[in-house]
Design an enzyme around this catalytic site. Structure first.
Site, PDB file in Angstrom:
ATOM      1  N   LYS A  42      46.757  38.819  43.789  1.00 24.04           N
ATOM      2  CA  LYS A  42      45.840  39.783  43.157  1.00 24.04           C
ATOM      3  C   LYS A  42      44.383  39.393  43.405  1.00 24.04           C
ATOM      4  O   LYS A  42      44.106  38.256  43.840  1.00 24.04           O
ATOM      5  CB  LYS A  42      46.139  39.834  41.662  1.00 24.04           C
ATOM      6  CG  LYS A  42      45.938  38.505  40.944  1.00 24.04           C
ATOM      7  CD  LYS A  42      46.558  38.498  39.559  1.00 24.04           C
ATOM      8  CE  LYS A  42      46.392  37.141  38.897  1.00 24.04           C
ATOM      9  NZ  LYS A  42      47.037  37.091  37.568  1.00 24.04           N
ATOM     10  N   ARG A 138      49.329  38.905  24.662  1.00 20.97           N
ATOM     11  CA  ARG A 138      48.444  39.759  25.459  1.00 20.97           C
ATOM     12  C   ARG A 138      49.238  40.991  25.853  1.00 20.97           C
ATOM     13  O   ARG A 138      48.995  42.066  25.338  1.00 20.97           O
ATOM     14  CB  ARG A 138      47.904  38.995  26.668  1.00 20.97           C
ATOM     15  CG  ARG A 138      46.852  39.767  27.450  1.00 20.97           C
ATOM     16  CD  ARG A 138      46.291  38.967  28.616  1.00 20.97           C
ATOM     17  NE  ARG A 138      47.311  38.576  29.577  1.00 20.97           N
ATOM     18  CZ  ARG A 138      47.066  37.874  30.693  1.00 20.97           C
ATOM     19  NH1 ARG A 138      45.829  37.494  30.971  1.00 20.97           N
ATOM     20  NH2 ARG A 138      48.037  37.567  31.517  1.00 20.97           N
ATOM     21  N   TYR A 263      12.312  30.510  40.699  1.00 18.04           N
ATOM     22  CA  TYR A 263      12.076  31.377  39.533  1.00 18.04           C
ATOM     23  C   TYR A 263      11.999  30.559  38.245  1.00 18.04           C
ATOM     24  O   TYR A 263      12.803  29.649  38.019  1.00 18.04           O
ATOM     25  CB  TYR A 263      13.213  32.387  39.395  1.00 18.04           C
ATOM     26  CG  TYR A 263      13.151  33.499  40.412  1.00 18.04           C
ATOM     27  CD1 TYR A 263      12.051  34.354  40.485  1.00 18.04           C
ATOM     28  CD2 TYR A 263      14.206  33.697  41.297  1.00 18.04           C
ATOM     29  CE1 TYR A 263      12.010  35.388  41.418  1.00 18.04           C
ATOM     30  CE2 TYR A 263      14.179  34.718  42.220  1.00 18.04           C
ATOM     31  CZ  TYR A 263      13.067  35.560  42.284  1.00 18.04           C
ATOM     32  OH  TYR A 263      13.035  36.567  43.196  1.00 18.04           O
ATOM     33  N   MET A 311      19.062  35.429  44.199  1.00 15.72           N
ATOM     34  CA  MET A 311      20.103  36.336  44.695  1.00 15.72           C
ATOM     35  C   MET A 311      20.604  35.917  46.083  1.00 15.72           C
ATOM     36  O   MET A 311      21.799  35.981  46.362  1.00 15.72           O
ATOM     37  CB  MET A 311      19.575  37.770  44.754  1.00 15.72           C
ATOM     38  CG  MET A 311      20.656  38.791  45.070  1.00 15.72           C
ATOM     39  SD  MET A 311      20.041  40.476  45.234  1.00 15.72           S
ATOM     40  CE  MET A 311      19.534  40.846  43.563  1.00 15.72           C
TER      41      MET A 311
HETATM   42  C1  LIG Z   1      47.723  35.843  37.699  1.00 16.41           C
HETATM   43  C2  LIG Z   1      49.130  35.738  37.268  1.00 16.41           C
HETATM   44  C3  LIG Z   1      49.950  34.722  37.784  1.00 16.41           C
HETATM   45  C4  LIG Z   1      49.414  33.591  38.643  1.00 16.41           C
HETATM   46  O1  LIG Z   1      48.704  32.697  37.807  1.00 16.41           O
HETATM   47  P1  LIG Z   1      48.076  31.327  38.388  1.00 16.41           P
HETATM   48  O2  LIG Z   1      47.601  30.602  37.185  1.00 16.41           O
HETATM   49  O3  LIG Z   1      46.973  31.749  39.284  1.00 16.41           O
HETATM   50  O4  LIG Z   1      49.151  30.639  39.114  1.00 16.41           O
HETATM   51  C5  LIG Z   1      51.290  34.753  37.446  1.00 16.41           C
HETATM   52  N1  LIG Z   1      51.788  35.706  36.618  1.00 16.41           N
HETATM   53  C6  LIG Z   1      51.018  36.673  36.088  1.00 16.41           C
HETATM   54  C7  LIG Z   1      51.628  37.681  35.189  1.00 16.41           C
HETATM   55  C8  LIG Z   1      49.674  36.717  36.377  1.00 16.41           C
HETATM   56  O5  LIG Z   1      48.911  37.672  35.845  1.00 16.41           O
END
Ligand SMILES: *Cc1c(COP(=O)(O)O)cnc(C)c1O
Length: 376
Positions: A42, A138, A263, A311
């Site tokens: 992701k 969550r 800055y 930047m």
């Molecule tokens: C992002 C995520 C992972 C991977 O987590 P890491 O800590 O990067 O290994 C696994 N399962 C879910 C549901 C996630 O959202």
């Protein structure tokens, strides 16, 4: 790996080492040798480039995990045929036909999604993972909601048989936190005797909680060579950083004792010195909150950040006798300088720093083998 025809890669670039990623996934596979691996890519492969990462790791993966449907469709378009799991499922009913068409797998974490599935009319049933809230609070069904959700999904013609069970840790990076074992116990009880496959561990679970491996592990950050625990570096875990974020010295300036730089005139030199201006800033994703003293790797040593991050530029104190020149390469993080160290100094984690490298920074994939590199 960029499609921008104007990119010269003379300034900031992120050099990505596919061999490091292959090494890392093999480390994770050995840690959970009885489990299948869902490779989490992701957020543009944690900033490393979604399609390149997936192409590199596909031969070592049993599935991919993504957060957004766009990420999944990009992988399909790139010719990735492995199962792709939407870790948060779908958000609206009109996504469902697209999921079926592209053979994606959905996580189902709430009643609204069950209702959308029940009311849909799909050409083929959708494979799903049922998300259990084992204690992170969550996403997912509470343990006592799981039986009802499961029977609704089992009864639904739009859902493929063999529903899996998935949950996620909130504290697996804290070795002495009792919540993690409690989550493992809850997940075990809730799924006891049910036929589906089970998955709980992300990177920290894979590395540190062997009792959480179950049928599938879902590593993300460790595949990129970065530690999931803030107090350790990837190298300390036997991993190899896959990203080297570099740029170049664009000016070397003389600075008199007492003169400020940048800055807000945040930093003043206590002595006559030389200041190096390096072509990277928060517009490239280098964290603006980096304090004075944050290390930058240059010509075989660390030099300290001096003054606020702009930047497009940062300034470093080269020291009065420095011989660094315009054009020299600086490493902001990578094998020479763990991203975890920079992250700790800005009160964040390696995850955030690599994810926020911006779109103007080209990702350059190394194509030479390590033998060729060693031969020079
Ligand atoms: C992002 C995520 C992972 C991977 O987590 P890491 O800590 O990067 O290994 C696994 N399962 C879910 C549901 C996630 O959202």
């Amino acid at each position: 790996m960029t499609s921008n025809p104007f990119i010269m890669t003379n300034a900031a670039k992120a050099v990505i080492d596919p061999e490091a990623m292959v090494h890392n996934i093999q480390v994770m596979r050995r840690k959970a040798s009885n489990s299948k691996v869902m490779t989490v890519v992701k957020s543009d492969g944690y900033g490393h480039g979604l399609v390149s990462v997936a192409t590199t790791l596909a031969p070592y993966s049993d599935a991919f995990g993504v957060a957004r449907i766009e990420e999944a469709l990009t992988l399909r378009q790139a010719g990735i045929h492995l199962p792709i799991v939407l870790l948060e499922g779908f958000y609206e009913a009109d996504e469902l036909p697209l999921l079926v068409e592209h053979q994606l797998t959905a996580t189902v974490h709430c009643d609204e999604q069950v209702t959308m599935l029940t009311n849909a009319s799909l050409s083929e049933p959708l494979p799903v993972w049922l998300k259990v809230d084992s204690g992170m609070h969550r996403l997912g069904f509470e343990p006592d909601q799981v039986p009802d959700a499961l029977s609704a999904l089992t009864a639904c013609d739009n859902v493929a048989p063999d529903i899996g069970f998935l949950s996620h840790f909130g504290c697996a990076d804290e070795m002495d936190n009792p919540i993690t074992q409690a989550q493992i116990d809850t997940f075990t009880q809730v799924t006891e005797g049910l036929p589906g496959e089970r998955s709980l561990a992300a990177s920290s679970g894979t590395l540190f909680w062997p009792q959480s491996h179950f049928d599938w592990v879902r590593p993300g950050i460790c595949l990129y060579g970065i530690s999931s625990r803030i107090e350790l570096t990837g190298e300390q875990l036997g991993l190899k950083p896959a990203m080297r974020l570099t740029s170049r010295v664009m000016a070397v300036r003389k600075l008199k004792a007492g003169e400020p730089v940048g800055y807000g005139a945040r930093w003043r030199s206590e002595r006559d010195t030389l200041i190096g201006v390096i072509a990277i800033g928060y517009g490239d994703g280098y964290p603006r909150l980096a304090p004075d003293g944050t290390p930058v790797w240059l010509n075989g040593r660390e030099v300290p950040l001096a003054g606020r991050v702009s930047m497009d530029m940062i300034t470093v104190d080269l020291g009065p006798d420095a011989t660094d020149k315009v054009g020299d390469e600086a490493v902001l993080w990578g094998p020479e300088l763990p991203v975890e160290r920079v992250a700790r100094l800005v009160d964040t984690i390696g995850y955030e720093l690599v994810c926020q490298v911006t779109g103007r920074v080209p990702r350059q994939y190394l194509t030479t083998t390590s033998e060729q590199r060693a031969a020079g």
